[in-house]
Enzyme design. Structure first.
Site, short mmCIF file in Angstrom:
data_model
loop_
_atom_site.label_atom_id
_atom_site.label_comp_id
_atom_site.label_asym_id
_atom_site.label_seq_id
_atom_site.Cartn_x
_atom_site.Cartn_y
_atom_site.Cartn_z
N ASN A 133 -29.86 -17.97 -7.65
CA ASN A 133 -28.71 -18.47 -6.76
C ASN A 133 -27.45 -18.48 -7.66
O ASN A 133 -26.63 -19.33 -7.52
CB ASN A 133 -29.01 -20.06 -6.49
CG ASN A 133 -28.30 -20.75 -5.57
OD1 ASN A 133 -28.06 -22.03 -5.73
ND2 ASN A 133 -27.68 -20.14 -4.77
N CYS A 179 -26.20 -15.12 -7.95
CA CYS A 179 -25.79 -13.60 -7.76
C CYS A 179 -25.56 -13.49 -6.16
O CYS A 179 -24.59 -13.74 -5.50
CB CYS A 179 -26.46 -12.50 -8.22
SG CYS A 179 -26.37 -12.64 -9.87
N ARG A 180 -26.63 -13.10 -5.54
CA ARG A 180 -26.71 -12.84 -3.97
C ARG A 180 -26.67 -13.76 -3.07
O ARG A 180 -25.72 -13.87 -2.21
CB ARG A 180 -28.27 -11.95 -3.80
CG ARG A 180 -28.40 -10.79 -4.63
CD ARG A 180 -29.66 -10.30 -4.53
NE ARG A 180 -30.89 -11.25 -5.36
CZ ARG A 180 -31.80 -11.09 -5.48
NH1 ARG A 180 -32.75 -10.01 -4.58
NH2 ARG A 180 -32.58 -11.78 -6.14
N SER A 181 -27.37 -14.83 -3.07
CA SER A 181 -27.28 -15.92 -2.22
C SER A 181 -25.96 -16.71 -2.08
O SER A 181 -25.36 -17.30 -1.20
CB SER A 181 -28.40 -16.85 -2.36
OG SER A 181 -28.54 -17.58 -3.59
N ASP A 190 -32.50 -7.76 -6.67
CA ASP A 190 -32.09 -8.50 -7.65
C ASP A 190 -31.04 -7.75 -8.66
O ASP A 190 -31.63 -6.78 -9.03
CB ASP A 190 -33.44 -8.79 -8.37
CG ASP A 190 -33.17 -9.98 -9.41
OD1 ASP A 190 -32.03 -9.96 -10.15
OD2 ASP A 190 -34.13 -10.63 -9.96
N CYS A 215 -32.24 -16.72 -3.19
CA CYS A 215 -32.09 -15.60 -3.77
C CYS A 215 -33.06 -16.07 -5.05
O CYS A 215 -33.35 -17.40 -5.03
CB CYS A 215 -31.01 -15.01 -4.22
SG CYS A 215 -29.81 -15.57 -5.24
#
Ligand code: 4NP
Length: 146
Positions: free
Chosen positions: A15, A17-19, A127, A12
């Site tokens: 690196n 939050c999402r990934s 995001d 993401c």
């Protein structure tokens, strides 16, 4: 490392939050299936702003609530990653554009949009960093876990 090990990298923008959530949930899923020794899993960022940092507290909180262990720190994707990993998953179209731009010619990793593997959800995992409403961030995090 066993020969048949598959390698997946989740990407993401930051690196944090999402990934990391995708990495943690994927690792837990394969562990729970007894396949933890068959997968090498990591996550990384497109940008370098948070290198060395743990995930955002909201991501950590969400993982904790769902019993997803996580102990990794942010790093930025490297050109070697494109030949090391079998699959590199991006979270949104901007990630996919950046990944395609950075992939060395002829590199082995398949570049895939993570949301394409969730036929019931949004294809794009947006995001969350500048979302004003915290509930939106929470929902975004929880979306990975259900
Ligand atoms: P992520 O969220 O890509 O899900 O980790 C972001 C975290 C930080 C930034 C952008 C997105 N940032 O611009 O610092």
């Amino acid at each position: 490392m066993p020969k048949e090990m598959k390698k997946a990298l989740f990407i993401c923008l930051g690196n944090i939050c999402r990934s990391p959530i995708a990495e943690g949930v994927f690792q837990k899923t394969v562990n729970d299936m007894g396949m933890g020794d068959k997968w090498e899993i990591d996550s990384a960022a497109i940008g370098g702003w948070h290198v060395g940092n743990p995930p955002d507290w909201r991501a950590l909180d969400t993982m904790k609530k769902h019993n997803v262990p996580y102990n990794n720190c942010a790093r930025q994707i490297t050109s070697e990653d494109f030949n090391h990993y079998d699959y590199i998953f991006g979270m949104d179209e901007s990630n996919m554009r950046d990944l395609k731009k950075r992939a060395p010619q002829g590199s082995k990793a398949k570049l895939l949009l993570f949301g394409d593997f969730d036929p019931q959800g949004d294809r794009i995992i947006r995001d969350p960093y500048y979302m004003i409403v915290p509930l939106g961030t929470l929902k975004q995090g929880l979306r990975y876990l259900v």
